[in-house]
Design an enzyme around this catalytic site. Sequence first.
Site, mmCIF file in Angstrom:
data_model
loop_
_atom_site.group_PDB
_atom_site.id
_atom_site.type_symbol
_atom_site.label_atom_id
_atom_site.label_comp_id
_atom_site.label_asym_id
_atom_site.label_seq_id
_atom_site.Cartn_x
_atom_site.Cartn_y
_atom_site.Cartn_z
ATOM 1 N N HIS A 29 71.652 16.169 117.141
ATOM 2 C CA HIS A 29 70.286 16.058 116.622
ATOM 3 C C HIS A 29 69.276 15.783 117.736
ATOM 4 O O HIS A 29 69.611 15.207 118.771
ATOM 5 C CB HIS A 29 70.173 15.033 115.479
ATOM 6 C CG HIS A 29 70.229 13.596 115.881
ATOM 7 N ND1 HIS A 29 70.772 12.617 115.081
ATOM 8 C CD2 HIS A 29 69.784 12.939 116.987
ATOM 9 C CE1 HIS A 29 70.658 11.449 115.666
ATOM 10 N NE2 HIS A 29 70.068 11.618 116.826
ATOM 11 N N GLU A 59 68.450 16.696 111.908
ATOM 12 C CA GLU A 59 69.906 16.622 111.803
ATOM 13 C C GLU A 59 70.490 18.027 111.629
ATOM 14 O O GLU A 59 69.764 18.961 111.249
ATOM 15 C CB GLU A 59 70.276 15.780 110.577
ATOM 16 C CG GLU A 59 69.711 14.358 110.593
ATOM 17 C CD GLU A 59 70.473 13.419 111.516
ATOM 18 O OE1 GLU A 59 71.300 13.897 112.321
ATOM 19 O OE2 GLU A 59 70.232 12.208 111.437
HETATM 20 C C1 F6R Z 1 65.016 8.643 119.257
HETATM 21 C C2 F6R Z 1 65.499 9.906 118.726
HETATM 22 C C3 F6R Z 1 66.948 10.253 118.676
HETATM 23 C C4 F6R Z 1 67.728 9.808 119.928
HETATM 24 C C5 F6R Z 1 69.200 10.193 119.799
HETATM 25 C C6 F6R Z 1 70.016 9.690 120.966
HETATM 26 O O1 F6R Z 1 63.616 8.553 119.163
HETATM 27 O O2 F6R Z 1 64.724 10.666 118.270
HETATM 28 O O3 F6R Z 1 67.073 11.648 118.505
HETATM 29 O O4 F6R Z 1 67.160 10.401 121.055
HETATM 30 O O5 F6R Z 1 69.729 9.663 118.619
HETATM 31 O O6 F6R Z 1 70.044 8.306 120.911
HETATM 32 P P1 F6R Z 1 70.693 7.436 122.083
HETATM 33 O O7 F6R Z 1 69.833 7.629 123.271
HETATM 34 O O8 F6R Z 1 70.620 6.018 121.558
HETATM 35 O O9 F6R Z 1 72.085 7.932 122.258
#
Ligand code: F6R
Length: 237
Positions: A138, A143
């Site tokens: 995503h 999603e």
């Molecule tokens: C956050 C967002 C999400 C994250 C993704 C990765 O604003 O839109 O798409 O970029 O879930 O999250 P991390 O960096 O926590 O693995």
Amino acid sequence: MNLIKVKDYEELSRAVADLIYMEVNNNPECVLGLATGSTPIGAYKCIIEDYNAGEIDFSDVTTVNLDEYVGLSPENPQSYRYFMDENFFNHINIDKSRTHLPDGMAQDPDAEAERYEELIEELDGIDLLLLGMGHNGHIGFNEPDEEFVANTRRVYLAEQTLKANSRFFDSTEQVPESAITMGIKTIMSAREIILAVSGNDKANMLKKALFGPITPRVPASVLQLHNGLTVITDCLE
Ligand code: F6R
């Protein structure tokens, strides 16, 4: 696509920060699109260091975040507004009134999503957008799905995302079930995009996203069509 392979998270953070640094210094009135989550925290720290060294000025910069949970107020430590203030905005000289996130407390999340989309248009779009990627591919909260959905809107989070995000909450039940997210068209309209991906557990999904078929089953795969994409990752050989 400009693919930058780095050794580890520290190098990734510095490389992301350098691109933001260049954008702000070349275009002090730029509109930055920003992400929350674990991935950008190190980059925000690096930029704060640059700011403390007197090397970067945010006084004319505007920001728009990708997403916000529905039902969480800015005072809630799990809200993305709180995250951005704590991890970035409180430590630089940005005018808070120029930092935008969808309003998670809006009475009508659908109307709020429309307002947010219009705001981005009024700002003349995003100059540089920083994205992370979820384990399921995503981007923002777009999603895996049967089709790409263009516009900023309210979305219900996938089971895997609820589980992944529960690490920031006391339990999975506390993770809000919906969020407002920029849509795929909104993301693709950014003039430059940085996709930052860290950790071997995302390597397979990143390969699919960058080199596999373009499909809404892997939302990040749409980025292959963007002319100004830079991928910065520590998880590809
Ligand atoms: C956050 C967002 C999400 C994250 C993704 C990765 O604003 O839109 O798409 O970029 O879930 O999250 P991390 O960096 O926590 O693995």
